[in-house]
Design a protein around this motif. Structure first.
Motif, short mmCIF file in Angstrom:
data_model
loop_
_atom_site.label_atom_id
_atom_site.label_comp_id
_atom_site.label_asym_id
_atom_site.label_seq_id
_atom_site.Cartn_x
_atom_site.Cartn_y
_atom_site.Cartn_z
N VAL A 120 0.70 -1.22 0.05
CA VAL A 120 -0.23 -0.18 0.13
C VAL A 120 0.67 1.19 0.12
O VAL A 120 0.86 2.10 -0.91
CB VAL A 120 -0.98 0.05 1.19
CG1 VAL A 120 -1.62 1.37 1.43
CG2 VAL A 120 -1.90 -1.15 1.07
N VAL A 121 1.88 1.28 0.88
CA VAL A 121 2.70 2.61 1.10
C VAL A 121 3.43 2.70 -0.08
O VAL A 121 3.80 3.86 -0.71
CB VAL A 121 3.83 2.33 2.30
CG1 VAL A 121 4.95 3.29 2.19
CG2 VAL A 121 3.14 2.61 3.42
N LYS A 122 4.12 1.64 -0.88
CA LYS A 122 4.72 1.74 -2.35
C LYS A 122 4.15 2.34 -3.33
O LYS A 122 4.23 3.21 -3.73
CB LYS A 122 5.15 0.33 -2.39
CG LYS A 122 6.04 0.51 -3.92
CD LYS A 122 6.41 -0.93 -4.13
CE LYS A 122 6.89 -1.01 -5.32
NZ LYS A 122 6.99 -2.47 -6.19
N ARG A 123 2.49 2.00 -3.44
CA ARG A 123 1.73 2.50 -4.52
C ARG A 123 1.27 3.89 -4.02
O ARG A 123 1.03 4.70 -5.17
CB ARG A 123 0.47 1.43 -4.86
CG ARG A 123 0.83 0.52 -5.82
CD ARG A 123 1.80 -0.51 -5.22
NE ARG A 123 2.09 -1.43 -6.07
CZ ARG A 123 2.89 -2.67 -5.93
NH1 ARG A 123 3.31 -2.90 -4.64
NH2 ARG A 123 2.94 -3.53 -6.64
N ARG A 124 1.09 4.30 -2.91
CA ARG A 124 0.62 5.42 -2.51
C ARG A 124 1.59 6.33 -2.76
O ARG A 124 1.46 7.78 -3.28
CB ARG A 124 0.15 5.38 -0.93
CG ARG A 124 -0.44 6.67 -0.42
CD ARG A 124 -1.97 6.92 -1.00
NE ARG A 124 -2.52 8.10 -1.03
CZ ARG A 124 -2.63 8.90 -2.05
NH1 ARG A 124 -2.51 8.59 -3.22
NH2 ARG A 124 -3.06 10.31 -1.59
N ILE A 125 2.88 6.18 -2.53
CA ILE A 125 4.02 7.18 -2.88
C ILE A 125 3.87 7.30 -4.20
O ILE A 125 4.22 8.29 -4.83
CB ILE A 125 5.27 6.51 -2.29
CG1 ILE A 125 5.15 6.53 -0.76
CG2 ILE A 125 6.73 7.35 -3.09
CD1 ILE A 125 6.61 5.87 -0.10
N GLN A 126 3.93 6.55 -5.18
CA GLN A 126 3.81 6.49 -6.57
C GLN A 126 2.85 7.41 -7.04
O GLN A 126 3.04 8.10 -7.78
CB GLN A 126 3.59 5.09 -7.32
CG GLN A 126 4.92 4.10 -7.10
CD GLN A 126 4.70 2.79 -7.77
OE1 GLN A 126 3.37 2.36 -8.00
NE2 GLN A 126 5.82 1.78 -7.97
N GLU A 127 1.53 7.22 -6.37
CA GLU A 127 0.51 8.03 -6.77
C GLU A 127 0.59 9.47 -6.44
O GLU A 127 0.50 10.33 -7.31
CB GLU A 127 -0.96 7.44 -6.06
CG GLU A 127 -1.31 6.31 -6.52
CD GLU A 127 -2.79 5.97 -5.91
OE1 GLU A 127 -3.55 5.21 -6.44
OE2 GLU A 127 -3.04 6.49 -4.76
N VAL A 128 1.27 9.89 -5.48
CA VAL A 128 1.55 11.08 -4.87
C VAL A 128 2.64 11.69 -5.68
O VAL A 128 2.57 12.96 -6.03
CB VAL A 128 2.09 11.00 -3.34
CG1 VAL A 128 2.66 12.41 -2.90
CG2 VAL A 128 0.78 10.89 -2.30
N GLU A 129 3.65 10.97 -5.89
CA GLU A 129 4.82 11.53 -7.03
C GLU A 129 4.09 12.00 -8.20
O GLU A 129 4.56 12.96 -8.72
CB GLU A 129 5.94 10.67 -7.05
CG GLU A 129 6.75 10.50 -5.70
CD GLU A 129 7.91 9.65 -5.91
OE1 GLU A 129 7.94 8.49 -6.84
OE2 GLU A 129 8.79 9.42 -5.13
N SER A 130 3.27 10.91 -8.96
CA SER A 130 2.72 11.17 -10.16
C SER A 130 1.87 12.40 -10.13
O SER A 130 2.08 13.37 -11.04
CB SER A 130 1.88 9.91 -10.57
OG SER A 130 0.97 10.20 -11.39
N GLU A 131 1.00 12.74 -9.05
CA GLU A 131 0.03 13.80 -8.94
C GLU A 131 0.97 14.94 -8.93
O GLU A 131 0.87 16.02 -9.70
CB GLU A 131 -0.75 13.65 -7.62
CG GLU A 131 -1.80 12.79 -7.77
CD GLU A 131 -2.36 12.51 -6.09
OE1 GLU A 131 -3.21 11.38 -6.50
OE2 GLU A 131 -2.23 13.01 -5.38
N ALA A 132 2.05 14.91 -8.19
CA ALA A 132 3.03 16.19 -7.98
C ALA A 132 3.60 16.57 -9.28
O ALA A 132 3.72 17.84 -9.71
CB ALA A 132 4.16 15.84 -6.80
N ASN A 133 4.07 15.53 -10.12
CA ASN A 133 4.58 15.80 -11.28
C ASN A 133 3.66 16.48 -12.30
O ASN A 133 4.02 17.47 -13.13
CB ASN A 133 4.92 14.45 -12.13
CG ASN A 133 6.41 14.08 -11.45
OD1 ASN A 133 7.11 14.68 -10.81
ND2 ASN A 133 6.78 12.85 -11.45
N SER A 134 2.41 15.82 -12.23
CA SER A 134 1.45 16.45 -13.17
C SER A 134 0.99 18.02 -13.00
O SER A 134 0.78 18.48 -13.68
CB SER A 134 -0.06 15.74 -13.05
OG SER A 134 0.30 14.26 -13.14
N ILE A 135 1.09 18.00 -11.41
CA ILE A 135 0.60 19.53 -11.19
C ILE A 135 1.89 20.46 -11.58
O ILE A 135 1.75 21.61 -12.06
CB ILE A 135 0.61 19.66 -9.67
CG1 ILE A 135 -0.82 18.96 -9.23
CG2 ILE A 135 0.57 21.17 -9.14
CD1 ILE A 135 -1.01 19.05 -7.76
#
Ligand code: AMP
Length: 142
Positions: A120-135
């Motif tokens: 869960v933590v691994k995928r959540r970090i990926q999601e947050v990084e991807s959101e930050a890159n998009s922004i």
């Protein structure tokens, strides 16, 4: 991200134990596989879950005699599970509310995988990084 998505990435293998096995057996299985919990299965049906924390409790209560105890005597019989269509967020809520780090994935009564807090933590970090890159991209091109 759905639980099915995670299973497709990490695989569906689940390490199991039988209720009549000893804690000593399970200690060896956990060490061999470098995992923290086994799902307890008998004749194809999930009977419980046993994690390293249950083994620690039993060792604290009974000393090294705990290693002779059966999985049945030390497992948690009421298992909280999730379905492949649940989201990471759903499973994070279950882990937080129940204070455990492992959630078996069930579909039509069949065990089809397991999600640990590490997954869960691994995928959540990926999601947050991807959101930050998009922004960042949006701001850079706006
Ligand atoms: P864990 O944090 O997963 O090592 O487990 C902590 C405690 O919760 C232990 O007593 C486990 O048997 C129990 N436990 C672990 N996973 C589950 C689950 N999915 N449903 C119910 N109990 C669980």
């Amino acid at each position: 991200m759905s639980i099915l998505h995670i299973l497709n990435e990490k695989g569906r293998d689940v390490v199991t134990a039988e209720p009549a096995q000893s804690l000593a057996d399970v200690v060896a299985v956990l060490a061999d596989h470098r995992i923290g919990a086994v799902v307890v299965v008998e004749r194809g049906a999930v009977q419980g879950i046993l994690s390293e924390r249950d083994i620690i409790h039993s060792l604290s209560a009974h000393g090294t005699d705990a290693l002779k105890k059966s999985v049945r005597d030390c497992m948690t019989p009421k298992v909280i599970t999730c379905s492949p269509t649940d989201t990471i967020h759903d499973v994070m809520q279950k882990m937080t509310a129940g204070r455990f780090r492992h959630v078996p994935v069930m579909e039509n009564g069949r065990l089809m995988g397991i999600i640990s807090i590490g997954d869960v933590v691994k995928r959540r970090i990926q999601e947050v990084e991807s959101e930050a890159n998009s922004i960042r991209d949006y701001i850079a091109t706006a």
